[in-house]
Design a protein around this motif. Sequence first.
Motif, PDB file in Angstrom:
ATOM      1  N   LEU A 109     -49.528 -12.843 -16.872  1.00 38.25           N
ATOM      2  CA  LEU A 109     -50.890 -12.370 -17.122  1.00 38.25           C
ATOM      3  C   LEU A 109     -51.152 -12.350 -18.622  1.00 38.25           C
ATOM      4  O   LEU A 109     -50.418 -11.713 -19.385  1.00 38.25           O
ATOM      5  N   ASP A 110     -52.187 -13.060 -19.021  1.00 42.73           N
ATOM      6  CA  ASP A 110     -52.625 -13.042 -20.420  1.00 42.73           C
ATOM      7  C   ASP A 110     -53.239 -11.681 -20.712  1.00 42.73           C
ATOM      8  O   ASP A 110     -54.241 -11.288 -20.105  1.00 42.73           O
ATOM      9  N   ASN A 111     -52.654 -10.969 -21.684  1.00 45.76           N
ATOM     10  CA  ASN A 111     -53.061  -9.593 -21.960  1.00 45.76           C
ATOM     11  C   ASN A 111     -53.887  -9.477 -23.233  1.00 45.76           C
ATOM     12  O   ASN A 111     -54.090  -8.382 -23.739  1.00 45.76           O
ATOM     13  N   ALA A 112     -54.360 -10.592 -23.778  1.00 42.83           N
ATOM     14  CA  ALA A 112     -55.102 -10.573 -25.042  1.00 42.83           C
ATOM     15  C   ALA A 112     -56.451 -11.247 -24.844  1.00 42.83           C
ATOM     16  O   ALA A 112     -56.570 -12.472 -24.976  1.00 42.83           O
ATOM     17  N   PRO A 113     -57.499 -10.491 -24.506  1.00 34.19           N
ATOM     18  CA  PRO A 113     -58.818 -11.112 -24.312  1.00 34.19           C
ATOM     19  C   PRO A 113     -59.377 -11.635 -25.625  1.00 34.19           C
ATOM     20  O   PRO A 113     -59.112 -11.115 -26.702  1.00 34.19           O
ATOM     21  N   GLU A 121     -41.921 -11.862  -9.967  1.00 31.13           N
ATOM     22  CA  GLU A 121     -41.665 -11.410 -11.336  1.00 31.13           C
ATOM     23  C   GLU A 121     -42.987 -11.490 -12.094  1.00 31.13           C
ATOM     24  O   GLU A 121     -43.589 -12.566 -12.196  1.00 31.13           O
ATOM     25  N   ILE A 122     -43.457 -10.355 -12.620  1.00 32.15           N
ATOM     26  CA  ILE A 122     -44.744 -10.309 -13.317  1.00 32.15           C
ATOM     27  C   ILE A 122     -44.495 -10.052 -14.791  1.00 32.15           C
ATOM     28  O   ILE A 122     -43.746  -9.139 -15.163  1.00 32.15           O
ATOM     29  N   PHE A 123     -45.148 -10.855 -15.629  1.00 33.55           N
ATOM     30  CA  PHE A 123     -45.057 -10.701 -17.078  1.00 33.55           C
ATOM     31  C   PHE A 123     -46.467 -10.486 -17.622  1.00 33.55           C
ATOM     32  O   PHE A 123     -47.339 -11.349 -17.429  1.00 33.55           O
ATOM     33  N   ALA A 124     -46.709  -9.331 -18.259  1.00 31.48           N
ATOM     34  CA  ALA A 124     -47.957  -9.101 -18.981  1.00 31.48           C
ATOM     35  C   ALA A 124     -47.684  -9.451 -20.434  1.00 31.48           C
ATOM     36  O   ALA A 124     -46.956  -8.743 -21.135  1.00 31.48           O
ATOM     37  N   ALA A 125     -48.235 -10.564 -20.877  1.00 29.02           N
ATOM     38  CA  ALA A 125     -47.850 -11.146 -22.159  1.00 29.02           C
ATOM     39  C   ALA A 125     -49.007 -11.086 -23.142  1.00 29.02           C
ATOM     40  O   ALA A 125     -50.031 -11.737 -22.949  1.00 29.02           O
ATOM     41  N   ARG A 177     -50.444 -14.262 -29.324  1.00 27.56           N
ATOM     42  CA  ARG A 177     -50.216 -14.299 -27.881  1.00 27.56           C
ATOM     43  C   ARG A 177     -48.929 -15.038 -27.550  1.00 27.56           C
ATOM     44  O   ARG A 177     -48.622 -16.076 -28.144  1.00 27.56           O
ATOM     45  N   PHE A 178     -48.215 -14.495 -26.593  1.00 26.24           N
ATOM     46  CA  PHE A 178     -47.025 -15.119 -25.996  1.00 26.24           C
ATOM     47  C   PHE A 178     -45.854 -15.298 -26.963  1.00 26.24           C
ATOM     48  O   PHE A 178     -44.891 -15.975 -26.646  1.00 26.24           O
ATOM     49  N   ARG A 179     -45.931 -14.707 -28.148  1.00 29.84           N
ATOM     50  CA  ARG A 179     -44.840 -14.911 -29.097  1.00 29.84           C
ATOM     51  C   ARG A 179     -43.576 -14.178 -28.679  1.00 29.84           C
ATOM     52  O   ARG A 179     -42.486 -14.511 -29.144  1.00 29.84           O
ATOM     53  N   LYS A 180     -43.696 -13.173 -27.780  1.00 31.98           N
ATOM     54  CA  LYS A 180     -42.526 -12.444 -27.328  1.00 31.98           C
ATOM     55  C   LYS A 180     -41.829 -13.120 -26.144  1.00 31.98           C
ATOM     56  O   LYS A 180     -40.799 -12.650 -25.693  1.00 31.98           O
ATOM     57  N   ILE A 181     -42.392 -14.210 -25.627  1.00 32.34           N
ATOM     58  CA  ILE A 181     -41.743 -14.939 -24.533  1.00 32.34           C
ATOM     59  C   ILE A 181     -40.723 -15.895 -25.144  1.00 32.34           C
ATOM     60  O   ILE A 181     -41.087 -16.882 -25.808  1.00 32.34           O
ATOM     61  N   THR A 182     -39.464 -15.618 -24.940  1.00 29.36           N
ATOM     62  CA  THR A 182     -38.388 -16.413 -25.523  1.00 29.36           C
ATOM     63  C   THR A 182     -38.004 -17.560 -24.591  1.00 29.36           C
ATOM     64  O   THR A 182     -38.487 -17.668 -23.448  1.00 29.36           O
ATOM     65  N   GLY A 183     -37.122 -18.402 -25.073  1.00 35.16           N
ATOM     66  CA  GLY A 183     -36.618 -19.489 -24.242  1.00 35.16           C
ATOM     67  C   GLY A 183     -35.876 -18.991 -23.023  1.00 35.16           C
ATOM     68  O   GLY A 183     -35.942 -19.592 -21.941  1.00 35.16           O
ATOM     69  N   GLU A 184     -35.182 -17.854 -23.183  1.00 32.50           N
ATOM     70  CA  GLU A 184     -34.493 -17.256 -22.030  1.00 32.50           C
ATOM     71  C   GLU A 184     -35.497 -16.787 -20.986  1.00 32.50           C
ATOM     72  O   GLU A 184     -35.268 -16.942 -19.773  1.00 32.50           O
ATOM     73  N   LEU A 204     -47.290 -22.660 -23.973  1.00 32.04           N
ATOM     74  CA  LEU A 204     -46.544 -21.939 -22.941  1.00 32.04           C
ATOM     75  C   LEU A 204     -46.531 -22.729 -21.642  1.00 32.04           C
ATOM     76  O   LEU A 204     -45.491 -22.848 -20.978  1.00 32.04           O
ATOM     77  N   TYR A 205     -47.676 -23.275 -21.261  1.00 27.97           N
ATOM     78  CA  TYR A 205     -47.750 -24.059 -20.026  1.00 27.97           C
ATOM     79  C   TYR A 205     -46.816 -25.265 -20.087  1.00 27.97           C
ATOM     80  O   TYR A 205     -46.072 -25.547 -19.135  1.00 27.97           O
ATOM     81  N   ARG A 206     -46.830 -25.969 -21.198  1.00 27.30           N
ATOM     82  CA  ARG A 206     -45.975 -27.160 -21.326  1.00 27.30           C
ATOM     83  C   ARG A 206     -44.499 -26.780 -21.296  1.00 27.30           C
ATOM     84  O   ARG A 206     -43.685 -27.496 -20.696  1.00 27.30           O
ATOM     85  N   SER A 207     -44.142 -25.665 -21.927  1.00 26.78           N
ATOM     86  CA  SER A 207     -42.732 -25.277 -21.967  1.00 26.78           C
ATOM     87  C   SER A 207     -42.205 -24.946 -20.573  1.00 26.78           C
ATOM     88  O   SER A 207     -41.048 -25.209 -20.264  1.00 26.78           O
TER      89      SER A 207
END
Length: 463
Positions: A297-301, A352-356, A390-397, A422-425
């Motif tokens: 979920l994108d958490n940054a409007p 698994e839900i991620f609010a990013a 946005r999404f900078r806290k989503i790591t490769g792991e 993020l989508y491409r990764s």
Amino acid sequence: MASSGNSASRCDMLRRLSAMFRRLDAAYRAGPSWLAVRKNSAASVPGITPFLWIYGWMDRVLTPQGRIFCAVYLGVAFYSTILTRSPAVILFFVLSAVLLLDLAGGLLFFPFLRIVRTVPERVACNAEFRIHYRIVNRSILPCFDLTADASMLFRPLLSVDPETVRLTLPPKGEGSLSRCFRISRRGIYRLPAATVESAFPFQILKCSRLVPGTDRIICHPAWTELRSLRLPDGSSSRSESVKTVSAEGQSMDFFGCREYRTGDDPRKIHWAASASRPQFVVKEFQEEKLSRAALILDNAPLSEPGDPLRNLRDFLRLRPLRKNDGSEAFEAAVSLTASVVAALSRRNFSVEIFAAGSELHRFRAGRGGMTQDSFFDLLAALEPVRDRGRFRKITGEDVSLIASTGAVFLILLSADEASEKLYRSIADTGAAVRVFLISDSPGPAWTEPLRPRDVLDGRTGDL
């Protein structure tokens, strides 16, 4: 020795006085407990606290028509003091008599009550719910025209009662009231103290009873029970590849019976079936597999610049100015998240839900995770962030963990470079991804645009 004892007692007394003054100051800054005031809102605006208390006591003592009466009364009183021979003097005495009679009647039948308010713990956004009141009259006189929480209205909370509900209790009698409300926005709300009041006899002055303490209501986001939800293309071969149990035979799905073999768990012996056979029989269970999915979920409007012409048109038509802070899109994204997770949970998925946003929040719902109510409680408290990292806290792991589920849902508030990266990764790992873009504008080809108002109004039953 005596002087040291006196000094210690004085210090103890000073500490108690200091603690008492701190409690009084905190209660003063919090505002009247019978008004729906957000925590620390009075203290956040300098100088507003005295006016808040004045309004609170005016609301507690005077009915709406009583405020009009008092305004007329003060005007007549001022006019009659200037012109003592004016007919306004007679009107002043008549109004004074009405006010005194109303005060005397209210004090004579002052409500001595015991009140129990029952508030639902959870409600759905824009769904009607009821608050029940159990009231006991402790006086030897009757109580007339009792109303409950007449002032408990704040912006998201609306009363939907067709008319004011009033109750009359005989001496030492008891009765019940029920009021209907609706909350228009998800969130966690603390209601003010329960108040039951009587404006008998002339509906000018109010006498009230207050129950200390507050109640909490969790308003879940508006969500739609999806009629169908298509998994991302290519996800069916991967989404059912992870076992829920660590060893065969630990599942709860009964498969059949077989003869006992050396090394079998004695706890699996089927005693009823073994009684009629020459050797033991054990229960056998089917190996169970778990369907998994991930949702981001994108958490940054995205805040958009306002349209001056539209704002001018709204102003001339006496309409409230519409905000462009992305709040409607974010509420629609939260609503869509609730709908998708509920649909997957019904199909026995573990989600698994991620609010990013600038921070990453991770939850697990569905099979093997928290219940739907618990997850919706978290969604009720979820707030957007305004940081554009946005999404900078989503790591490769994290990407590997998300991709391992095989079915990924990505809910975006804007399609920019960060969201496409993020989508491409995720897609480059071979995981199947569906991307929903909550926007009134069309998006790139790799997204599926959904209008915020369509999501909030429940017009997205098939996805």
